[in-house]
Design a protein around this motif. Structure first.
Motif, PDB file in Angstrom:
ATOM      1  N   VAL A   1     -16.759  11.774  20.728  1.00 20.76           N
ATOM      2  CA  VAL A   1     -16.778  12.190  19.325  1.00 20.76           C
ATOM      3  C   VAL A   1     -15.399  12.730  18.950  1.00 20.76           C
ATOM      4  CG1 VAL A   1     -19.258  12.661  19.267  1.00 20.76           C
ATOM      5  CG2 VAL A   1     -17.687  14.489  19.925  1.00 20.76           C
ATOM      6  N   LYS A   2     -15.058  12.546  17.690  1.00 14.28           N
ATOM      7  CA  LYS A   2     -13.776  13.045  17.195  1.00 14.28           C
ATOM      8  C   LYS A   2     -14.033  14.245  16.288  1.00 14.28           C
ATOM      9  CE  LYS A   2     -10.253  10.374  16.587  1.00 14.28           C
ATOM     10  NZ  LYS A   2      -9.235   9.428  16.080  1.00 14.28           N
ATOM     11  N   PRO A   3     -13.643  15.453  16.756  1.00 15.45           N
ATOM     12  CA  PRO A   3     -13.867  16.646  15.943  1.00 15.45           C
ATOM     13  C   PRO A   3     -13.078  16.619  14.627  1.00 15.45           C
ATOM     14  CG  PRO A   3     -13.387  17.240  18.217  1.00 15.45           C
ATOM     15  CD  PRO A   3     -13.079  15.769  18.061  1.00 15.45           C
ATOM     16  N   SER A   4     -13.654  17.198  13.602  1.00 21.36           N
ATOM     17  CA  SER A   4     -12.953  17.348  12.323  1.00 21.36           C
ATOM     18  C   SER A   4     -11.774  18.288  12.526  1.00 21.36           C
ATOM     19  CB  SER A   4     -13.890  17.934  11.263  1.00 21.36           C
ATOM     20  OG  SER A   4     -14.989  17.078  11.073  1.00 21.36           O
ATOM     21  N   GLY A   5     -10.634  17.928  12.006  1.00 19.91           N
ATOM     22  CA  GLY A   5      -9.467  18.794  12.045  1.00 19.91           C
ATOM     23  C   GLY A   5      -8.836  18.977  13.412  1.00 19.91           C
ATOM     24  N   ASP A   6      -9.126  18.110  14.384  1.00 17.97           N
ATOM     25  CA  ASP A   6      -8.554  18.260  15.723  1.00 17.97           C
ATOM     26  C   ASP A   6      -7.594  17.111  16.034  1.00 17.97           C
ATOM     27  OD1 ASP A   6      -8.109  19.549  18.118  1.00 17.97           O
ATOM     28  OD2 ASP A   6      -9.806  18.630  19.131  1.00 17.97           O
ATOM     29  N   GLY A   7      -6.863  16.650  15.038  1.00 12.07           N
ATOM     30  CA  GLY A   7      -5.888  15.595  15.271  1.00 12.07           C
ATOM     31  C   GLY A   7      -6.560  14.340  15.783  1.00 12.07           C
ATOM     32  N   ASP A   8      -5.963  13.741  16.795  1.00  5.34           N
ATOM     33  CA  ASP A   8      -6.469  12.484  17.326  1.00  5.34           C
ATOM     34  C   ASP A   8      -7.275  12.635  18.605  1.00  5.34           C
ATOM     35  OD1 ASP A   8      -5.392  10.951  15.274  1.00  5.34           O
ATOM     36  OD2 ASP A   8      -3.451  10.803  16.275  1.00  5.34           O
ATOM     37  N   HIS A   9      -7.560  13.858  19.006  1.00  7.34           N
ATOM     38  CA  HIS A   9      -8.332  14.093  20.230  1.00  7.34           C
ATOM     39  C   HIS A   9      -9.772  13.597  20.099  1.00  7.34           C
ATOM     40  CE1 HIS A   9      -5.216  17.180  21.045  1.00  7.34           C
ATOM     41  NE2 HIS A   9      -5.516  16.930  22.311  1.00  7.34           N
ATOM     42  N   TYR A  10     -10.302  13.115  21.215  1.00  7.77           N
ATOM     43  CA  TYR A  10     -11.737  12.855  21.325  1.00  7.77           C
ATOM     44  C   TYR A  10     -12.330  13.905  22.250  1.00  7.77           C
ATOM     45  CZ  TYR A  10     -11.725   8.395  18.915  1.00  7.77           C
ATOM     46  OH  TYR A  10     -11.629   7.431  17.962  1.00  7.77           O
ATOM     47  N   ASP A  11     -13.600  14.211  22.022  1.00 11.55           N
ATOM     48  CA  ASP A  11     -14.305  15.209  22.804  1.00 11.55           C
ATOM     49  C   ASP A  11     -15.663  14.632  23.191  1.00 11.55           C
ATOM     50  OD1 ASP A  11     -14.857  17.641  24.024  1.00 11.55           O
ATOM     51  OD2 ASP A  11     -14.875  18.824  22.189  1.00 11.55           O
ATOM     52  N   ILE A  12     -16.482  15.437  23.844  1.00  7.86           N
ATOM     53  CA  ILE A  12     -17.861  15.082  24.131  1.00  7.86           C
ATOM     54  C   ILE A  12     -18.750  16.061  23.364  1.00  7.86           C
ATOM     55  CG2 ILE A  12     -17.509  13.903  26.333  1.00  7.86           C
ATOM     56  CD1 ILE A  12     -17.996  16.508  27.795  1.00  7.86           C
ATOM     57  N   PRO A  13     -19.948  15.626  22.971  1.00  8.80           N
ATOM     58  CA  PRO A  13     -20.804  16.487  22.146  1.00  8.80           C
ATOM     59  C   PRO A  13     -21.212  17.787  22.848  1.00  8.80           C
ATOM     60  CG  PRO A  13     -21.591  14.226  22.164  1.00  8.80           C
ATOM     61  CD  PRO A  13     -20.535  14.320  23.207  1.00  8.80           C
TER      62      PRO A  13
ATOM     63  N   VAL B   1     -17.611   4.217  24.606  1.00  5.13           N
ATOM     64  CA  VAL B   1     -16.460   3.712  25.352  1.00  5.13           C
ATOM     65  C   VAL B   1     -16.892   3.352  26.776  1.00  5.13           C
ATOM     66  CG1 VAL B   1     -14.155   4.328  26.211  1.00  5.13           C
ATOM     67  CG2 VAL B   1     -14.922   5.173  23.979  1.00  5.13           C
ATOM     68  N   PRO B   2     -16.502   2.157  27.278  1.00  2.00           N
ATOM     69  CA  PRO B   2     -16.817   1.823  28.669  1.00  2.00           C
ATOM     70  C   PRO B   2     -16.311   2.924  29.607  1.00  2.00           C
ATOM     71  CG  PRO B   2     -15.952  -0.096  27.540  1.00  2.00           C
ATOM     72  CD  PRO B   2     -15.779   1.076  26.601  1.00  2.00           C
ATOM     73  N   ILE B   3     -17.125   3.258  30.611  1.00  2.00           N
ATOM     74  CA  ILE B   3     -16.791   4.361  31.525  1.00  2.00           C
ATOM     75  C   ILE B   3     -15.366   4.239  32.053  1.00  2.00           C
ATOM     76  CG2 ILE B   3     -17.337   5.367  33.783  1.00  2.00           C
ATOM     77  CD1 ILE B   3     -20.317   4.799  33.117  1.00  2.00           C
ATOM     78  N   GLY B   4     -14.950   3.049  32.431  1.00  6.05           N
ATOM     79  CA  GLY B   4     -13.619   2.857  32.992  1.00  6.05           C
ATOM     80  C   GLY B   4     -12.478   2.983  32.000  1.00  6.05           C
ATOM     81  N   ASP B   5     -12.780   2.991  30.701  1.00  8.46           N
ATOM     82  CA  ASP B   5     -11.736   3.046  29.668  1.00  8.46           C
ATOM     83  C   ASP B   5     -11.567   4.429  29.046  1.00  8.46           C
ATOM     84  OD1 ASP B   5     -11.491   0.343  30.118  1.00  8.46           O
ATOM     85  OD2 ASP B   5     -12.504  -0.256  28.262  1.00  8.46           O
ATOM     86  N   VAL B   6     -12.402   5.381  29.417  1.00  8.77           N
ATOM     87  CA  VAL B   6     -12.392   6.697  28.770  1.00  8.77           C
ATOM     88  C   VAL B   6     -11.024   7.361  28.850  1.00  8.77           C
ATOM     89  CG1 VAL B   6     -13.351   9.045  28.863  1.00  8.77           C
ATOM     90  CG2 VAL B   6     -14.876   7.073  28.978  1.00  8.77           C
ATOM     91  N   LYS B   7     -10.354   7.259  29.991  1.00 11.23           N
ATOM     92  CA  LYS B   7      -9.042   7.918  30.141  1.00 11.23           C
ATOM     93  C   LYS B   7      -7.958   7.289  29.260  1.00 11.23           C
ATOM     94  CE  LYS B   7      -8.632  10.637  34.220  1.00 11.23           C
ATOM     95  NZ  LYS B   7      -7.979  10.815  35.506  1.00 11.23           N
ATOM     96  N   ASP B   8      -8.242   6.136  28.668  1.00  9.72           N
ATOM     97  CA  ASP B   8      -7.289   5.513  27.742  1.00  9.72           C
ATOM     98  C   ASP B   8      -7.270   6.223  26.391  1.00  9.72           C
ATOM     99  OD1 ASP B   8      -6.746   3.650  29.704  1.00  9.72           O
ATOM    100  OD2 ASP B   8      -8.059   2.117  28.846  1.00  9.72           O
ATOM    101  N   TYR B   9      -8.237   7.102  26.168  1.00  9.25           N
ATOM    102  CA  TYR B   9      -8.331   7.842  24.911  1.00  9.25           C
ATOM    103  C   TYR B   9      -7.678   9.208  25.054  1.00  9.25           C
ATOM    104  CZ  TYR B   9     -11.340   4.253  23.105  1.00  9.25           C
ATOM    105  OH  TYR B   9     -11.815   3.049  22.659  1.00  9.25           O
ATOM    106  N   TYR B  10      -7.203   9.719  23.937  1.00  9.34           N
ATOM    107  CA  TYR B  10      -6.573  11.032  23.887  1.00  9.34           C
ATOM    108  C   TYR B  10      -7.696  12.069  23.863  1.00  9.34           C
ATOM    109  CZ  TYR B  10      -3.137  14.509  22.245  1.00  9.34           C
ATOM    110  OH  TYR B  10      -2.315  15.599  22.114  1.00  9.34           O
ATOM    111  N   LEU B  11      -8.000  12.663  25.022  1.00  6.98           N
ATOM    112  CA  LEU B  11      -9.149  13.541  25.186  1.00  6.98           C
ATOM    113  C   LEU B  11      -8.769  15.016  25.108  1.00  6.98           C
ATOM    114  CD1 LEU B  11     -10.780  11.791  28.282  1.00  6.98           C
ATOM    115  CD2 LEU B  11     -11.376  11.463  25.870  1.00  6.98           C
ATOM    116  N   THR B  12      -9.713  15.821  24.627  1.00  4.67           N
ATOM    117  CA  THR B  12      -9.547  17.264  24.744  1.00  4.67           C
ATOM    118  C   THR B  12      -9.592  17.608  26.234  1.00  4.67           C
ATOM    119  OG1 THR B  12     -11.918  17.698  24.650  1.00  4.67           O
ATOM    120  CG2 THR B  12     -10.720  17.717  22.535  1.00  4.67           C
TER     121      THR B  12
END
Length: 127
Positions: free
Chosen positions: A25-37, A102-113
């Motif tokens: 999930v992408k939090p409101s106001g947190d730039g381009d980071h993705y998070d988990i619920p 996101v496929p499990i193997g691709d998660v690290k390709d995202y900009y994560l919190t």
């Protein structure tokens, strides 16, 4: 983030798994980071109850099965793998602005919190 009345400093986070994919999930106001619920646990709640409530509030999914996989005690984060739920995804607009599976193997390709990255890495040690 400012604590609301009744909140603890601990957060309960869910790693939702479906067909080899993880929900980000992408939090409101947190730039381009993705998070988990998930979010802050209330004083009156167990970790599981906090996770269930937060996920229902944030993404409108009612958790049916979640397994605790560990904690980051230094940061006050508790992680669960969520494998069963009901409902249709509806984002709480003041908290979240987007989501993707996101496929499990691709998660690290995202900009994560940091929280999401730590949870993902903990999850990988359990599969």
């Amino acid at each position: 983030m400012k604590l609301k009345k009744g909140d603890t400093t601990e957060s309960c986070k869910g790693i939702f798994i479906s067909d080899g994919r993880i929900l980000l999930v992408k939090p409101s106001g947190d730039g381009d980071h993705y998070d988990i619920p998930g979010g802050k646990r209330k004083f009156s709640e167990s970790k599981e109850q906090g996770l269930y409530r937060e996920c229902l509030e944030e993404i409108n999914l009612r958790i049916k099965k979640a397994e605790f996989i560990g904690s980051d005690l230094e940061r006050g984060k508790h992680y669960f793998v969520v494998s069963e739920w009901s409902g249709n995804m509806i984002l709480q607009e003041e908290e979240l602005r987007d989501y993707r599976w996101v496929p499990i193997g691709d998660v690290k390709d995202y900009y994560l919190t940091r929280t999401a990255l730590n949870g993902y890495e903990l999850f990988l040690t359990k599969i």
